[in-house]
Design a protein around this motif. Structure first.
Motif, PDB file in Angstrom:
ATOM      1  N   UNK A  73       0.829  -1.208   0.000  1.00 33.95           N
ATOM      2  CA  UNK A  73       0.000   0.000   0.000  1.00 33.95           C
ATOM      3  C   UNK A  73       0.866   1.262   0.000  1.00 33.95           C
TER       4      UNK A  73
ATOM      5  N   UNK B  36      -3.806   1.355 -12.791  1.00 33.13           N
ATOM      6  CA  UNK B  36      -3.244   0.258 -12.003  1.00 33.13           C
ATOM      7  C   UNK B  36      -4.047  -1.027 -12.219  1.00 33.13           C
ATOM      8  N   UNK B  37      -5.373  -0.922 -12.141  1.00 34.52           N
ATOM      9  CA  UNK B  37      -6.230  -2.107 -12.327  1.00 34.52           C
ATOM     10  C   UNK B  37      -6.062  -2.669 -13.735  1.00 34.52           C
TER      11      UNK B  37
ATOM     12  N   UNK C 138      -1.840 -10.115 -15.709  1.00 36.24           N
ATOM     13  CA  UNK C 138      -2.457 -11.380 -15.329  1.00 36.24           C
ATOM     14  C   UNK C 138      -2.849 -12.160 -16.582  1.00 36.24           C
ATOM     15  N   UNK C 139      -3.293 -11.452 -17.623  1.00 34.22           N
ATOM     16  CA  UNK C 139      -3.616 -12.098 -18.906  1.00 34.22           C
ATOM     17  C   UNK C 139      -2.397 -12.836 -19.443  1.00 34.22           C
TER      18      UNK C 139
ATOM     19  N   UNK D 100      -0.910  10.479 -21.530  1.00 30.22           N
ATOM     20  CA  UNK D 100      -2.235   9.968 -21.876  1.00 30.22           C
ATOM     21  C   UNK D 100      -2.981  10.934 -22.790  1.00 30.22           C
TER      22      UNK D 100
ATOM     23  N   UNK E 214      -2.665  -4.381 -14.093  1.00 32.66           N
ATOM     24  CA  UNK E 214      -2.623  -5.663 -13.389  1.00 32.66           C
ATOM     25  C   UNK E 214      -3.349  -6.741 -14.201  1.00 32.66           C
ATOM     26  N   UNK E 215      -4.500  -6.373 -14.770  1.00 34.14           N
ATOM     27  CA  UNK E 215      -5.253  -7.331 -15.587  1.00 34.14           C
ATOM     28  C   UNK E 215      -4.431  -7.723 -16.817  1.00 34.14           C
TER      29      UNK E 215
ATOM     30  N   UNK F  81      -8.427  14.816  -7.412  1.00 33.92           N
ATOM     31  CA  UNK F  81      -9.108  13.561  -7.083  1.00 33.92           C
ATOM     32  C   UNK F  81      -9.249  12.697  -8.335  1.00 33.92           C
ATOM     33  N   UNK F  82      -9.532  13.352  -9.474  1.00 32.49           N
ATOM     34  CA  UNK F  82      -9.659  12.581 -10.710  1.00 32.49           C
ATOM     35  C   UNK F  82      -8.322  11.941 -11.064  1.00 32.49           C
ATOM     36  N   UNK F  83      -7.228  12.667 -10.829  1.00 28.65           N
ATOM     37  CA  UNK F  83      -5.903  12.094 -11.091  1.00 28.65           C
ATOM     38  C   UNK F  83      -5.733  10.796 -10.310  1.00 28.65           C
ATOM     39  N   UNK F  84      -6.093  10.824  -9.027  1.00 33.26           N
ATOM     40  CA  UNK F  84      -5.919   9.630  -8.194  1.00 33.26           C
ATOM     41  C   UNK F  84      -6.758   8.470  -8.733  1.00 33.26           C
ATOM     42  N   UNK F  85      -7.986   8.773  -9.142  1.00 31.04           N
ATOM     43  CA  UNK F  85      -8.830   7.681  -9.632  1.00 31.04           C
ATOM     44  C   UNK F  85      -8.318   7.152 -10.969  1.00 31.04           C
ATOM     45  N   UNK F  86      -7.823   8.057 -11.834  1.00 33.75           N
ATOM     46  CA  UNK F  86      -7.249   7.582 -13.100  1.00 33.75           C
ATOM     47  C   UNK F  86      -6.044   6.688 -12.794  1.00 33.75           C
TER      48      UNK F  86
ATOM     49  N   UNK G 292      -7.307   3.384 -11.807  1.00 37.05           N
ATOM     50  CA  UNK G 292      -7.876   2.669 -12.946  1.00 37.05           C
ATOM     51  C   UNK G 292      -6.762   2.090 -13.816  1.00 37.05           C
TER      52      UNK G 292
END
Lengths: 479, 479
Positions: free
Chosen positions: A333, A402-403, A410-411, A469, A406-407, A392-397, A400
């Motif tokens: 974390x 990161x997710x 994992x693929x 981006x 990771x996928x 806040x949008x930066x953190x959520x992007x 996202x």
């Protein structure tokens, strides 16, 4: 977008790269190693730069430069630096595979420090010097980008984090001199660390390489065991310089200006120190009570690793995968914290977390007092609604991406622990992860696909996500 | 806060629980099982409720009710329901340990479906009925809370997701009738599913239990193997009813009102369906190509599990831990999606993700056009800056709680994969996780500490976080 003037700027930046390669050739001569890999690479970078340079005129675009121009120049420069910077690895046969060499070079210029090398010490000293130098170049690049270029162009919310607008206006005319002062501070930190490391009986060569890796919060070490084999004194010196490198360089600037009021008022600085020392205290307790290490060792190991992860350096003084699993979870974390804005550290960064926490506080306050108007402030300056939303949008992007990363890994068959920590560590520019990419391991065993994904994520993270981006949005390329 | 009137409302809600326990006693009589556990529990709940009821007067607080009152009533009700709801497990010796019984009861009323039972089928039928009934009660409770109570009190941004303000004003006077209509829809869905399951040769008892678990998106099954042992027909019926239960009940209300324009305009509905079917398509391809399952089986398994996770139900028609690891990663991230707002589903929920994506889109648009004023809209209604901020802050608080919960479990020695997925699945009210808490496993082996943490997180997640967390802020208790 001003394509030709932009290419001219990129061309000029390639000349700097070319000079850095020549400097490395000098190191090769000193150690009686082959100079050709560096001369060839330098020549190729020079020639590539000459084409747009010769076919364009020097136009003053300082006053016409747009965010689009800056995004384009910065992204292209970082990608080309990584590309040309990988050539010495290939030409010297140190890293024959292009994907591996590119990964190592990206990891260098983005000051990440993730490596594909299984045995570092067999490489020529000149190659190791180049590897550390890429960190150093990347580090000063990001400081200039975040403190000088982005606030000037009002990209993102950087004026909130670095110099306030009032100061901005004052420094606008003397933008070059501010840049030079930052470079001077950067040089001074590097030299101070070299001297202190040599005082601890580290060789000049290793001192220089480690100092490059520290002030740039990079993490490449010329040693296979990173910092683990060195004395406690050396470990403390490096830990303290990592901590300093993770401080906003505007603070260092204020120190030289003796403007202590500004330093006292800087909330990010104090938040950063509180976070670092709180997590260090928790980890020290865990190591002391569960592993029975002496207190000083528990503290030193915790402090070193916490500073290394939070500042996104990635040096290791011990293998934290031998710690209890709870420690890994905390480290995982902590990879999402990041150092201060305007430092060489990567990740989400302290100022954004601080703004986020201020939002959380306001959220609860407004549940209770729905009609209260609460203005968020940082360093005594009001955070505009738009800046707040952007942060806040930066953190959520960030999360996202990161997710998605990771996928993607994992693929490719990478296990969840390795995939998620590899993506987190590369996006933040740290270096080591958890699982099969831990501090005593490396990224060699990953597939070419995974390495390219991680290379992309390293550049994405280093360029504060939006800069790169932005180039992928249709709006960018529309006239 | 109006303490006495609030306690009176909680007391009244305990009478409902008392009646539900009496109804379960009837089931016990039918199956010739012991009625005493239910009679005792019912009596205790009744007596506990009688004290504040007898010592207070019926005051009309509809017009004076504040957010504080609602948070207090709702949180206390859910906690007391969970407490008294655990008594039948203890009195019947089905689950002798209090922590385990409480966990199971919380999991029921929060419509989570995470279980500590290692062998479900040895339990008396009346206990299994009670277990499923707790889901059903929790499900209708949350619908009334989110669609009727919270928008009326303007808690959070729920008027954005459910009935618009204009409709709000219209329904305000007939708030009870709207509540009754929602209950009627809920009943109708339950009955329709019971009939369709029985048509597939499922017994009446199992049909009722599974229907309770489906429309409440709970996930408790009276079978050890959940839905895996049933025919494809049964699996499709349950999957489709899970999908329906994950739809905003306002949509179901509009269907009965034949207001198809509102349905067409509801962006969350279409976003929800697109997400469910996209992830189903990806997983179908993975199962078909890597596991060589027949196409229909690949589709059915994927569809069932995706709907089950996204709607936060948690029924399993197969063990997804036998799927390739990439599928776990997708399932793990899907745990953060959640169904629609105003449904019985938990988690972050589709409308919030949609608003988040709209913010991301605006973010990039504004990089390009810094002076453009872009108003975000949902279902053709403007999202106010405050609502927008609240939604994004909600998501970040959700993720912060997730991180804190994972660290708490890791402190307890739970491995990272199990800890993170257990927290994610409990916060969203899903049920099964990854690691040692997978779909064919259970939560029995975790420590009492971990079970209490997860119980807290289940209630926190079910009450949309803020309702419960508000009680922990100092501002709440200040005069």
């Amino acid at each position: 977008m001003h394509l030709i003037p932009n290419l001219r700027i990129v061309a000029k930046s390639l000349f700097i790269l070319s000079v850095a390669l020549i400097a490395t050739a000098v190191i090769a001569i000193i150690y009686a190693e082959s100079v050709l890999p560096f001369l060839y690479s330098s020549g190729i970078a020079l020639l590539t730069g000459l084409v747009p340079f010769l076919f364009s005129k020097d136009i003053d675009i300082n006053h016409n430069m747009t965010k689009k121009d800056a995004s384009f120049v910065v992204s292209l420069s970082w990608i080309l630096f990584s590309f040309f910077g990988s050539l010495p690895y290939i030409f010297s046969s140190s890293i024959p595979s292009f994907t591996n060499a590119f990964f190592e070079s990206v990891s260098g210029f983005t000051t990440t420090g993730a490596s594909i090398l299984t045995d570092i010490e067999i490489l020529p000293k000149s190659v190791l010097f180049w590897r550390s130098l890429t960190h150093w170049i990347g580090g000063i690049g990001i400081i200039v980008l975040v403190i000088v270029i982005m606030p000037t162009l009002q990209m993102g919310s950087y004026n909130l984090f670095t110099f306030e607008s009032s100061v901005q206006e004052k420094i606008q005319p003397k933008i070059k001199s501010v840049g030079l002062r930052l470079l001077a501070i950067y040089l001074l930190l590097t030299l101070a660390e070299i001297v202190l490391l040599m005082a601890g009986k580290m060789s000049l060569f290793e001192s220089v390489c480690h100092s490059f890796g520290t002030v740039a919060t990079g993490g490449f070490s010329p040693k296979n065991t990173s910092i683990a084999g060195y004395s406690p004194y050396i470990q403390y010196v490096i830990a303290i310089f990592m901590l300093l490198a993770g401080v906003n360089f505007v603070i260092h600037y204020y120190i030289f200006k003796r403007n202590f009021r500004k330093i006292k008022e800087n909330e990010e600085l104090w938040f950063y120190l509180i976070v670092v020392f709180s997590i260090t205290a928790i980890l020290t307790a865990i190591l002391y009570f569960t592993m029975g290490k002496p207190f000083e060792v528990s503290f030193r190991d915790s402090f070193f690793q916490v500073v290394s992860i939070i500042t996104c350096t990635g040096f290791a003084s011990t293998d934290y995968l031998l710690w209890p699993p709870i420690a890994w979870t905390i480290i995982f974390f902590a990879m999402f914290l990041g150092g201060s804005t305007g430092s060489t550290a990567g990740g989400i960064k302290m100022a954004r977390h601080l703004v986020l926490l201020k939002n959380v506080k306001r959220f609860f306050h407004q549940l209770r007092y729905p009609n209260a108007v609460i203005q968020l402030k940082l360093n005594k300056n009001v955070i505009s609604d738009e800046n707040n939303r952007n942060i806040i949008t930066f953190i959520t992007i960030y999360l996202l991406v990161f997710a998605a990363g990771t996928i993607a890994l994992a693929f490719d068959g990478v296990d969840g622990k390795t995939a998620s920590s590899a993506v987190a560590t590369c996006m933040a520019g740290i270096g080591p992860g958890i699982g099969t990419v831990g501090p005593v391991s490396n990224f060699f065993h990953l597939s070419d696909f995974a390495k390219l994904v991680l290379s992309f994520l390293m550049i994405l993270g280093r360029l504060e996500i939006l800069t790169l981006l932005m180039l992928f949005t249709p709006a960018f390329w529309r006239k």
